[in-house]
Design an enzyme around this catalytic site. Structure first.
Site, mmCIF file in Angstrom:
data_model
loop_
_atom_site.group_PDB
_atom_site.id
_atom_site.type_symbol
_atom_site.label_atom_id
_atom_site.label_comp_id
_atom_site.label_asym_id
_atom_site.label_seq_id
_atom_site.Cartn_x
_atom_site.Cartn_y
_atom_site.Cartn_z
ATOM 1 N N CYS A 121 0.836 -1.201 0.000
ATOM 2 C CA CYS A 121 0.000 0.000 0.000
ATOM 3 C C CYS A 121 0.873 1.255 0.000
ATOM 4 C CB CYS A 121 -0.916 0.009 1.217
ATOM 5 S SG CYS A 121 -2.004 1.452 1.287
ATOM 6 N N LYS A 160 2.087 -9.543 0.345
ATOM 7 C CA LYS A 160 1.660 -8.858 -0.871
ATOM 8 C C LYS A 160 2.522 -7.617 -1.042
ATOM 9 C CE LYS A 160 -2.380 -7.175 -3.424
ATOM 10 N NZ LYS A 160 -1.954 -5.816 -3.789
ATOM 11 N N GLY A 233 -2.742 -6.774 -10.616
ATOM 12 C CA GLY A 233 -2.609 -5.500 -11.307
ATOM 13 C C GLY A 233 -3.190 -5.497 -12.708
ATOM 14 N N GLY A 234 -4.303 -4.766 -12.903
ATOM 15 C CA GLY A 234 -4.823 -4.511 -14.233
ATOM 16 C C GLY A 234 -5.585 -5.634 -14.893
#
Length: 348
Positions: A121, A160, A233-234
């Site tokens: 984060c 993560k 991601g994405g």
């Protein structure tokens, strides 16, 4: 908590467990081929219950919970979940090994299937608490945190992370970080394939502006074949999941799983090979109603549960009327769960 009379025709109509361990089965190896990312304000227990009505096998993550909040706050508020959510993982935030160990020990008693440490984060607020992506610069500290957490539970402790931070974003930097995680005993690592820019970008911008470099995660999997590498991601479609699966062990879906939750309906068949009948959107909404009613009976305002179902009919005829009716009425004083049935009546 008074017991709820189960409906035999409702596959998820069971008691909302105040202590999931009361029916917890022995932990099985987790299948992480597909998971829904931890997302603040989104992956609440209400969303996770809804998601589980759509997909049986996709691994679900909580929002990030800061270790200090567990140690000094209302533990049940942060850690209670519905037994139906399994498999479900808790994501913790922190950088103090002792605090994380204590929080992990407490969380372990709630019956989570995995404990995940947030090292990804980029928000200013969590950086001030030395939480999230800023920790990538201190792999030794992260390793001590992981080791301390592992000592407290029998379930997996995972990490993560991002592919890098600021100007520390080359392959060697990520390799050294992963190498230390492997030495700590971490066997599963989720990599958000963008670097984090720790100053100058908002968390939202950090999800879009730094370019995705999937090849970086692929290369790490090649270099560390014994570590499970999950790509994040994405990714927005199950076809993309399938494409990445040739290079990594699993894929974590973020915003798409919230903004278009029904796309997960095909996940059990496409990703996990389970050919059970796929419930319709209408059926899922009707199955969600008893849950909202039970939460309402416990003092939980319907708006908190129903905000997660707003996008269920995305792209379908009548979706705009459904969403508008809920949006305009679920916040009104005195609203009851009946507002969901009223919204469903707006559909053709």
């Amino acid at each position: 908590m008074p017991p709820h009379a189960a409906n035999p025709n409702h596959p998820f109509d069971t008691v909302l467990m105040s202590n999931p361990l009361s029916t917890q089965l022995p932990h099985q190896p987790l299948d992480r081929r597909l998971s829904v990312a931890p997302m603040m304000d989104w992956t609440t227990r209400d969303y996770r219950f809804l998601a589980r009505l759509i997909t049986r096998h996709t691994l679900l993550y909580t929002e990030m919970v800061v270790a200090q909040a567990i140690l000094h706050g209302d533990r049940d508020r942060f850690l209670d979940f519905n037994d139906e959510e399994h498999p479900v993982a808790l994501q913790l935030g922190g950088s103090d090994p002792q605090q994380l160990a204590q929080a992990t020990r407490i969380a372990g008693d709630y019956g989570y299937d995995e404990i995940n440490l947030n090292v990804g984060c980029p928000s200013d607020r969590v950086q001030q608490g030395k939480i999230g992506a800023i920790l990538m610069a201190e792999p030794e500290l992260v390793a001590r945190c992981v080791e301390a957490m592992q000592a407290e539970v029998t379930v997996p402790v995972t990490v993560k992370t991002r592919i890098g931070i600021d100007d520390q974003d080359d392959y060697d930097f990520l390799y050294r970080f992963v190498d230390r995680m492997e030495a700590s005993g971490c066997t599963s690592l989720t990599i958000h394939a963008r670097k984090a820019i720790l100053s100058g970008l908002s968390p939202k911008e950090n999800r879009d502006i730094p370019p995705l470099i999937y090849q970086r995660a692929y290369a790490i999997k090649h270099a560390f074949p014994h570590i499970e590498i999950i790509l994040n991601g994405g990714v927005k479609t199950l076809n993309e999941v399938h494409e990445h699966m040739g290079e990594v062990d699993g894929v974590m879906i973020g915003r798409e799983a919230y903004q278009n939750p029904y796309f997960l309906a095909e996940a059990d068949r496409v990703v996990f090979g389970d050919d059970h009948a796929i419930p319709s959107r209408q059926t899922i909404a009707e199955q969600f109603l008893p849950y909202v009613e039970r939460r309402y009976a416990l003092g939980h305002a319907p708006k908190h549960s129903l905000r997660h179902i707003l996008n269920l009919f995305q792209g379908q005829p009548g979706a705009r009327r459904f969403r508008r009716h809920l949006s305009e009425n679920m916040h009104k004083p005195g609203t009851t769960p009946q507002v969901l049935m009223d919204a469903l009546s707006q559909l053709p």
